[in-house]
Scaffold this active site. Structure first.
Site, PDB file in Angstrom:
ATOM      1  N   THR A   1       0.823  -1.216   0.000  1.00 59.68           N
ATOM      2  CA  THR A   1       0.000   0.000   0.000  1.00 59.68           C
ATOM      3  C   THR A   1       0.852   1.258   0.000  1.00 59.68           C
ATOM      4  O   THR A   1       0.466   2.284  -0.570  1.00 59.68           O
ATOM      5  CB  THR A   1      -0.900   0.017   1.271  1.00 59.68           C
ATOM      6  OG1 THR A   1      -1.764  -1.101   1.197  1.00 59.68           O
ATOM      7  CG2 THR A   1      -1.722   1.278   1.377  1.00 59.68           C
TER       8      THR A   1
ATOM      9  N   GLN B   1      -3.836 -20.571  19.125  1.00 60.70           N
ATOM     10  CA  GLN B   1      -4.631 -19.560  18.416  1.00 60.70           C
ATOM     11  C   GLN B   1      -4.609 -18.230  19.160  1.00 60.70           C
ATOM     12  O   GLN B   1      -4.966 -17.193  18.607  1.00 60.70           O
ATOM     13  CB  GLN B   1      -6.081 -20.031  18.271  1.00 60.70           C
ATOM     14  CG  GLN B   1      -6.227 -21.204  17.341  1.00 60.70           C
ATOM     15  CD  GLN B   1      -7.654 -21.721  17.230  1.00 60.70           C
ATOM     16  OE1 GLN B   1      -8.611 -21.050  17.636  1.00 60.70           O
ATOM     17  NE2 GLN B   1      -7.802 -22.907  16.689  1.00 60.70           N
ATOM     18  N   CYS B   2      -4.204 -18.263  20.443  1.00 58.60           N
ATOM     19  CA  CYS B   2      -4.148 -17.013  21.223  1.00 58.60           C
ATOM     20  C   CYS B   2      -2.950 -16.178  20.771  1.00 58.60           C
ATOM     21  O   CYS B   2      -1.911 -16.721  20.408  1.00 58.60           O
ATOM     22  CB  CYS B   2      -3.979 -17.313  22.713  1.00 58.60           C
ATOM     23  SG  CYS B   2      -5.380 -18.155  23.432  1.00 58.60           S
TER      24      CYS B   2
ATOM     25  N   ASP C   1       1.540  -6.392  -4.468  1.00 57.26           N
ATOM     26  CA  ASP C   1       0.745  -6.411  -3.249  1.00 57.26           C
ATOM     27  C   ASP C   1       1.272  -7.607  -2.450  1.00 57.26           C
ATOM     28  O   ASP C   1       1.441  -8.699  -3.003  1.00 57.26           O
ATOM     29  CB  ASP C   1      -0.736  -6.628  -3.621  1.00 57.26           C
ATOM     30  CG  ASP C   1      -1.661  -6.527  -2.431  1.00 57.26           C
ATOM     31  OD1 ASP C   1      -1.434  -7.256  -1.433  1.00 57.26           O
ATOM     32  OD2 ASP C   1      -2.614  -5.747  -2.483  1.00 57.26           O
ATOM     33  N   SER C   2       1.538  -7.425  -1.158  1.00 55.40           N
ATOM     34  CA  SER C   2       2.217  -8.499  -0.419  1.00 55.40           C
ATOM     35  C   SER C   2       1.357  -9.750  -0.245  1.00 55.40           C
ATOM     36  O   SER C   2       1.850 -10.790   0.165  1.00 55.40           O
ATOM     37  CB  SER C   2       2.731  -8.003   0.929  1.00 55.40           C
ATOM     38  OG  SER C   2       1.699  -7.941   1.876  1.00 55.40           O
ATOM     39  N   SER C   3       0.089  -9.667  -0.597  1.00 53.89           N
ATOM     40  CA  SER C   3      -0.734 -10.881  -0.578  1.00 53.89           C
ATOM     41  C   SER C   3      -0.230 -11.869  -1.631  1.00 53.89           C
ATOM     42  O   SER C   3      -0.531 -13.061  -1.571  1.00 53.89           O
ATOM     43  CB  SER C   3      -2.196 -10.553  -0.865  1.00 53.89           C
ATOM     44  OG  SER C   3      -2.617  -9.546   0.020  1.00 53.89           O
TER      45      SER C   3
ATOM     46  N   THR D   1       1.748  -4.600   4.236  1.00 50.62           N
ATOM     47  CA  THR D   1       1.577  -4.988   5.637  1.00 50.62           C
ATOM     48  C   THR D   1       0.953  -6.378   5.796  1.00 50.62           C
ATOM     49  O   THR D   1       1.178  -7.044   6.807  1.00 50.62           O
ATOM     50  CB  THR D   1       0.700  -3.968   6.393  1.00 50.62           C
ATOM     51  OG1 THR D   1      -0.579  -3.914   5.748  1.00 50.62           O
ATOM     52  CG2 THR D   1       1.342  -2.602   6.435  1.00 50.62           C
ATOM     53  N   ASP D   2       0.172  -6.813   4.796  1.00 50.17           N
ATOM     54  CA  ASP D   2      -0.610  -8.044   4.981  1.00 50.17           C
ATOM     55  C   ASP D   2       0.250  -9.251   5.339  1.00 50.17           C
ATOM     56  O   ASP D   2      -0.133 -10.065   6.170  1.00 50.17           O
ATOM     57  CB  ASP D   2      -1.431  -8.354   3.716  1.00 50.17           C
ATOM     58  CG  ASP D   2      -2.610  -7.412   3.573  1.00 50.17           C
ATOM     59  OD1 ASP D   2      -2.950  -6.730   4.564  1.00 50.17           O
ATOM     60  OD2 ASP D   2      -3.206  -7.354   2.483  1.00 50.17           O
TER      61      ASP D   2
END
Ligand code: ASP
Length: 355
Positions: free
Chosen positions: A24, A287-288, A67-69, A99-100
């Site tokens: 971005t 997952q925490c 795009d970092s995706s 950032t993704d």
């Protein structure tokens, strides 16, 4: 690959190479109104101060910023290659990245850049540099100041980090936690390495100590045959089997509940056990966001120890999945991969190797 190289500033006593991958940070709206990356030349026009920082600055740009995706294994190899090729010529490196997936890339590079003793700082932005309220300018300028910071000829930072919204974080501990505020990144299980206010306050006790004798060795053999199994209440045997019986998969990050708990149903334990017997490696992470896996603390995780699921301690999912790709690519012995998964390679978890 043909990289575009632009010299921004030739004077200063420290030199920083900016590696522009996209994100971005440098996006503009295309004809349809969607954000797409553009070339770095236009970025410099938006931040004329880059020429006044007193740092020698050069930019190497990915031929087609992404795009970092869309980041993948080859992009990590390209970033590591650029650093290796330019290592002796620059004091530090700043990687501009979307950032993704920044936390994945920062984790992966921290494994690949073995023996690193210079700063490699990832940064990016939540809003494009062309927007009036963009965070891009502050993130880039402070990342460059941190990259150039030194004391008695040695860099203050000598590891892979993420700098974002006033915080410097260990790369292999960072996670993108928010998509709609500027405070996008945190490292819940490791202290902040520096905070930028009027001064940049470094947390010296948390930074990796500088080793002047370290020699960079880029380890670029990676294996993408890994996956993540995130469990949830109600998950079916069919869904779990589908993932665990894939013949191509060699390593599985099991995202469990709380401190490493899973359902203790027979079918579930059997699925895991069969996968391990067929040669797959399973690493248990929580997952925490904060806290750690403690296999055996509850009845619901005791069985995992018995069947050979490995405990990932306080590692993040991002650092765990990239570590699996890294170890499966760079090591041939299963025992050695399993052992290394359970202790810290690049500061990504608390447990240190046994002396
Ligand atoms: N989709 C963008 C990317 O990761 C988001 C960002 O840069 O903030 O490249």
């Amino acid at each position: 690959m043909k990289y575009k190289i632009v010299n921004i500033n030739d004077t200063g006593d420290r030199s920083v190479l900016i590696i522009y991958t996209g994100g971005t940070f440098g996006m503009i709206q295309d004809a349809s109104g969607a954000l797409a990356p553009f070339n770095f030349g236009k970025v410099v026009d938006r931040v004329p101060e880059l020429r006044q920082l007193g740092i020698k600055l050069t930019v190497i740009s990915f031929p087609k910023p992404i795009d970092s995706s869309n980041i993948g294994i080859q992009d990590w190899k390209d970033m590591a290659y650029i650093i290796e090729e330019n290592y002796s010529q620059y004091d530090a490196f700043v990687i501009l990245h979307g950032t993704d997936t920044m936390a994945y890339s920062a984790s992966m590079l921290s494994y690949m850049l073995h023996g690193l003793n210079k700063p490699v700082i990832f940064t990016g932005a939540q809003m494009p540099i062309g927007s009036i309220r963009s965070d891009a300018r502050e993130n880039l300028i402070t990342a460059l100041e941190i990259a150039a910071a030194h004391h008695e000829g040695r860099p203050i930072v000598s590891e892979v980090c993420v700098y974002f919204n006033h915080l410097l974080l260990r790369g292999s501990r960072s996670q993108k936690l928010r998509s709609s505020t500027f405070a996008a990144f945190e490292s819940e299980n490791y202290p902040v390495l520096a905070e930028a206010g009027i001064e940049i306050e470094f947390n010296y006790s948390a930074l990796k100590p500088h080793d002047p004798d370290a020699i960079l060795e880029v380890k670029n053999k990676l294996d993408a045959n890994v996956t993540i199994l995130k469990i949830f209440p109600g998950i079916t045997e069919h869904a779990v089997k589908g993932i665990l019986s894939d013949p191509y998969i060699k390593g599985v990050v099991l995202e469990s509940f709380g401190s490493g708990n899973t359902m203790k149903f027979d079918w579930f334990i059997e699925c895991l056990s069969e996968a391990i017997e067929s040669g797959k490696i399973i690493l248990n992470v929580s997952q925490c966001i904060g806290g750690e896996v403690e296999q055996g603390r509850y009845e619901t995780s005791k069985k995992l120890n018995d069947i050979g699921v490995l405990s990932g301690g306080d590692i993040t999912t991002e650092a765990a999945i990239t570590k699996m790709m890294f170890l499966l690519g760079s090591e041939s012995k299963k025992d050695s991969i399993e052992e290394q998964l359970t202790y810290s390679l690049a500061g990504e978890m608390d447990l240190l190797p046994k002396e």
